[in-house]
Write a protein that holds these residues in place. Sequence first.
Motif, PDB file in Angstrom:
ATOM      1  N   LEU A 152       0.917  -1.221  -0.038  1.00  0.00           N
ATOM      2  CA  LEU A 152      -0.058   0.068   0.040  1.00  0.00           C
ATOM      3  C   LEU A 152       0.950   1.189   0.098  1.00  0.00           C
ATOM      4  N   GLY A 153       0.326   2.268  -0.398  1.00  0.00           N
ATOM      5  CA  GLY A 153       1.042   3.742  -0.325  1.00  0.00           C
ATOM      6  C   GLY A 153       0.578   4.721  -1.213  1.00  0.00           C
ATOM      7  N   LEU A 154       0.789   6.023  -1.098  1.00  0.00           N
ATOM      8  CA  LEU A 154       0.458   7.095  -1.649  1.00  0.00           C
ATOM      9  C   LEU A 154       1.582   7.650  -2.465  1.00  0.00           C
TER      10      LEU A 154
ATOM     11  N   GLY B 253      -3.193   9.378  12.200  1.00  0.00           N
ATOM     12  CA  GLY B 253      -2.806  10.698  12.681  1.00  0.00           C
ATOM     13  C   GLY B 253      -1.646  11.376  11.848  1.00  0.00           C
ATOM     14  N   PRO B 254      -1.737  12.782  12.173  1.00  0.00           N
ATOM     15  CA  PRO B 254      -0.790  13.447  11.198  1.00  0.00           C
ATOM     16  C   PRO B 254       0.400  13.214  11.069  1.00  0.00           C
ATOM     17  N   SER B 255       1.044  12.704  11.979  1.00  0.00           N
ATOM     18  CA  SER B 255       2.679  12.703  11.939  1.00  0.00           C
ATOM     19  C   SER B 255       2.760  11.334  10.777  1.00  0.00           C
ATOM     20  N   HIS B 256       2.095  10.391  11.115  1.00  0.00           N
ATOM     21  CA  HIS B 256       2.144   9.160  10.221  1.00  0.00           C
ATOM     22  C   HIS B 256       1.725   9.391   8.794  1.00  0.00           C
TER      23      HIS B 256
ATOM     24  N   GLU C 145       3.099  -3.287   8.818  1.00  0.00           N
ATOM     25  CA  GLU C 145       3.195  -1.913   9.123  1.00  0.00           C
ATOM     26  C   GLU C 145       1.723  -1.449   9.091  1.00  0.00           C
ATOM     27  N   ALA C 146       1.245  -1.859   7.910  1.00  0.00           N
ATOM     28  CA  ALA C 146      -0.222  -1.223   7.850  1.00  0.00           C
ATOM     29  C   ALA C 146      -1.131  -1.521   8.911  1.00  0.00           C
TER      30      ALA C 146
ATOM     31  N   LEU D 289      -3.701   1.429   9.209  1.00  0.00           N
ATOM     32  CA  LEU D 289      -4.095   1.554   8.178  1.00  0.00           C
ATOM     33  C   LEU D 289      -5.466   0.623   7.428  1.00  0.00           C
ATOM     34  N   VAL D 290      -4.930  -0.558   7.858  1.00  0.00           N
ATOM     35  CA  VAL D 290      -5.843  -1.687   7.784  1.00  0.00           C
ATOM     36  C   VAL D 290      -6.372  -2.161   8.787  1.00  0.00           C
ATOM     37  N   ASP D 291      -7.690  -2.886   8.669  1.00  0.00           N
ATOM     38  CA  ASP D 291      -8.241  -3.641   9.712  1.00  0.00           C
ATOM     39  C   ASP D 291      -8.153  -5.102   9.856  1.00  0.00           C
ATOM     40  N   GLU D 292      -7.851  -5.717   8.948  1.00  0.00           N
ATOM     41  CA  GLU D 292      -7.665  -7.155   9.024  1.00  0.00           C
ATOM     42  C   GLU D 292      -6.609  -7.528   7.923  1.00  0.00           C
TER      43      GLU D 292
END
Length: 255
Positions: A129-131, A152-155, A170-171, A176-179
Motif C-alpha cells: 500500500l502507499g500514496l 494521525g498527522p505524523s504518520h 506496518e499497515a 491503515l488496515v483492519d484485517e
Amino acid sequence: MAEFVTVDRGVAESVAVLRIARPPLNLIDLQVALEVSAAAEEIAADAGIAAVVVYGDERVFCAGDDMAELSRLSPEQAQAMAADFQSALSSLARLPQPTVAAISGYALGAGLELALAADRRIIGDNVKLGLPQIKAGLIPLAGIRRLSLLIGPSHAKDLVYSGRFVDPKEAAALGLVDEVVAPDDVFAAALRWAKQFTDAPRLALAAAKRVFEAGTHGHDRARREWAELFGTEDQQVGTRSYLVDGPGAARFTGR
C-alpha cells in the motif's frame, strides 16, 4: 453502460460488489472515476443493498492513478477534472451502506485513496500500500485528510511526503488496515464482514455514517440524526424489542 466498473448483486443476499476491472492494473483514469461515482449513486439508491464489498481482482485492487493520462493535462484541464476525481475517490464514504475494501496485490495512489473512504479495509498478507503521488510531483487528491484522521498527522505526513510503500505488518500496526488474511481469503473475509448487516437497521447505520463523515461537526450532527430516528419504524420496533427480548432480537424493515 459502464466499461470498467460493475455492480454485482448476485454474490450474497443484500450485499453488492462494486468491482473495478481495468486490467492489468485497474488504474483510475477519468472514465473509471466517473464510473465509480455512477456505481456509487446506483448503490445508494437501492434500498435492497445492505452492505458493499469493493474489489478489483485476485491480483490487484488498484495500482493507482493513470499517469499516462495525468501527464497530458494542462493546469486548466486538471482544474476542470479535479472535482470529479475527488468526488469519485470519496464516493464510498457517501454511501448509506457499510462498505469494505477487499484488497489484493496493490492499493496505491488513487486506489488507496478510494479504499480509505471505505468503512473497513481487509488485505492479503502480501499486499503493498502507499500514496506515491509525490514521486510524480503530485499529491493525493482525496486521501490526505482521511489518512490523517485514520493514522494521525505524523504518520500520514510520513507516508504522503515520502511516497513509500507500506507492507501488511506496518499497515496493521498503523491502523491503515483492519484485517490481514491469506491472499486467497481476501474476498471471502470481506464478504463475511458485509453479510453481518443483512438484517441490520439500515436507517440507523446510514445515520451513523453521516455522523462519522461530519468530522469536527459530528457532535452537532449526531443530535439531529439521533432525534430524527425517532420518526422511523425501525426505532419503534427496535426499542420495544430491546425492552422485551434484549439486544439482537428485533426484525428491522428499513422504514
